[in-house]
Scaffold this motif. Structure first.
Motif, PDB file in Angstrom:
ATOM      1  N   VAL A  49       0.836  -1.204   0.000  1.00  0.00           N
ATOM      2  CA  VAL A  49       0.000   0.000   0.000  1.00  0.00           C
ATOM      3  C   VAL A  49       0.873   1.257   0.000  1.00  0.00           C
ATOM      4  O   VAL A  49       0.613   2.207  -0.753  1.00  0.00           O
ATOM      5  CB  VAL A  49      -0.945  -0.008   1.214  1.00  0.00           C
ATOM      6  N   GLU A  50       1.903   1.262   0.822  1.00  0.00           N
ATOM      7  CA  GLU A  50       2.804   2.419   0.870  1.00  0.00           C
ATOM      8  C   GLU A  50       3.434   2.683  -0.496  1.00  0.00           C
ATOM      9  O   GLU A  50       3.554   3.836  -0.922  1.00  0.00           O
ATOM     10  CB  GLU A  50       3.890   2.200   1.927  1.00  0.00           C
ATOM     11  N   SER A  51       3.842   1.610  -1.180  1.00  0.00           N
ATOM     12  CA  SER A  51       4.510   1.785  -2.477  1.00  0.00           C
ATOM     13  C   SER A  51       3.540   2.328  -3.526  1.00  0.00           C
ATOM     14  O   SER A  51       3.912   3.174  -4.344  1.00  0.00           O
ATOM     15  CB  SER A  51       5.108   0.449  -2.950  1.00  0.00           C
ATOM     16  N   VAL A  52       2.282   1.871  -3.483  1.00  0.00           N
ATOM     17  CA  VAL A  52       1.290   2.376  -4.432  1.00  0.00           C
ATOM     18  C   VAL A  52       0.990   3.848  -4.163  1.00  0.00           C
ATOM     19  O   VAL A  52       0.921   4.650  -5.089  1.00  0.00           O
ATOM     20  CB  VAL A  52      -0.009   1.539  -4.336  1.00  0.00           C
ATOM     21  N   PHE A  53       0.841   4.206  -2.911  1.00  0.00           N
ATOM     22  CA  PHE A  53       0.571   5.594  -2.558  1.00  0.00           C
ATOM     23  C   PHE A  53       1.736   6.499  -2.930  1.00  0.00           C
ATOM     24  O   PHE A  53       1.539   7.679  -3.265  1.00  0.00           O
ATOM     25  CB  PHE A  53       0.283   5.712  -1.061  1.00  0.00           C
ATOM     26  N   ALA A  54       2.949   5.960  -2.870  1.00  0.00           N
ATOM     27  CA  ALA A  54       4.144   6.769  -3.131  1.00  0.00           C
ATOM     28  C   ALA A  54       4.451   6.943  -4.598  1.00  0.00           C
ATOM     29  O   ALA A  54       5.059   7.936  -4.999  1.00  0.00           O
ATOM     30  CB  ALA A  54       5.348   6.141  -2.421  1.00  0.00           C
ATOM     31  N   ARG A  55       4.018   6.003  -5.451  1.00  0.00           N
ATOM     32  CA  ARG A  55       4.427   6.036  -6.849  1.00  0.00           C
ATOM     33  C   ARG A  55       3.493   6.862  -7.726  1.00  0.00           C
ATOM     34  O   ARG A  55       3.865   7.319  -8.819  1.00  0.00           O
ATOM     35  CB  ARG A  55       4.502   4.623  -7.400  1.00  0.00           C
ATOM     36  N   GLY A  56       2.232   7.034  -7.307  1.00  0.00           N
ATOM     37  CA  GLY A  56       1.262   7.701  -8.154  1.00  0.00           C
ATOM     38  C   GLY A  56       0.477   6.696  -8.970  1.00  0.00           C
ATOM     39  O   GLY A  56       0.818   5.500  -9.010  1.00  0.00           O
ATOM     40  N   PRO A  57      -0.580   7.125  -9.650  1.00  0.00           N
ATOM     41  CA  PRO A  57      -1.433   6.216 -10.417  1.00  0.00           C
ATOM     42  C   PRO A  57      -0.694   5.603 -11.606  1.00  0.00           C
ATOM     43  O   PRO A  57       0.147   6.260 -12.236  1.00  0.00           O
ATOM     44  CB  PRO A  57      -2.593   7.094 -10.852  1.00  0.00           C
ATOM     45  N   GLN A  58      -1.027   4.358 -11.891  1.00  0.00           N
ATOM     46  CA  GLN A  58      -0.427   3.706 -13.057  1.00  0.00           C
ATOM     47  C   GLN A  58      -1.041   4.264 -14.340  1.00  0.00           C
ATOM     48  O   GLN A  58      -2.217   4.659 -14.371  1.00  0.00           O
ATOM     49  CB  GLN A  58      -0.665   2.194 -12.991  1.00  0.00           C
TER      50      GLN A  58
END
Length: 221
Positions: A209-218
């Motif tokens: 979850v942290e990595s998804v929140f940090a990277r931005g939308p695909q």
């Protein structure tokens, strides 16, 4: 409702006044009689001198009819002991203990005793503003399986619907703090700059979850 507070310091006296102003009855315990001076003459509740984990002291404070107990003295051991006595001896369902040692706080949380680790909480809140990444746990269930946490959101998410954030991360957005106020999201709520996003997720999925929140939308398509 009746509330018992152990510790008449700044936190305890503030709680006492807040609860009394809300129409509840309050008994506050402290081992030093001079501590009650913080309450002022307008406090109408009960002042009990003694140890907050002592059975007779708690009885004098009305623990048998109490809806909740807050142990907020300056001693970790005393606070935990008072919370355990209130729950295990007198069956008080709602107890909370103030703990200065964050390591102890985590242990007692897992034992089902809600704790407030004041120093750790303050430090975490400052760090969340200095280092806006990762997550900060706000609550977790007794088994340590599910947690509610504030998760840092990259600016790349600004303008994107929260539902998209949920879809890609697998987490559930519980609420958003926006301009200092809590906001319950709808299907059309989008991330705004400065939002603090609070999500419910499994502890085993925190890193994802942290990595998804940090990277931005695909990118779509």
């Amino acid at each position: 409702m009746h509330f018992v507070i152990m510790g008449c310091g700044r936190v305890g006296s503030t709680l006492a006044h807040s609860l009394e102003d809300a129409g509840h009855t309050v008994a506050i315990i402290d081992r030093r009689a001079d501590a009650f001076r913080r309450l002022g003459s307008h406090f109408m509740g009960t002042r009990v001198e003694g140890e907050g984990f002592d059975r007779d002291t708690l009885l004098e404070a009305g623990i048998e009819r109490a809806s909740a107990l807050a142990a907020v003295s300056s001693g970790d051991n005393s606070n935990i002991l008072a919370a355990r006595v209130a729950r295990e001896t007198f069956g008080v369902d709602h107890v909370v203990a103030r703990i200065y040692d964050p390591g102890r706080a985590a242990v007692y949380q897992r034992l089902g005793i809600p704790t407030v680790a004041t120093v750790r909480w303050t430090a975490d809140q400052v760090l969340r503003r200095l280092l806006p990444e990762g997550s900060s746990v706000e609550w977790h269930d007794e088994t340590g399986t599910v947690q509610l946490a504030e998760v840092a959101v990259a600016t790349a998410w600004v303008g994107t619907r929260l539902s998209r954030l949920e879809q890609e991360s697998g987490a559930r957005v519980a609420f958003v703090t926006r301009f200092g106020e809590g906001v319950l999201p709808t299907a059309d709520t989008v991330v705004q700059d400065g939002d603090l996003v609070h999500v419910v997720m499994r502890e085993s999925e925190v890193a994802h979850v942290e990595s998804v929140f940090a990277r931005g939308p695909q990118q779509e398509g």
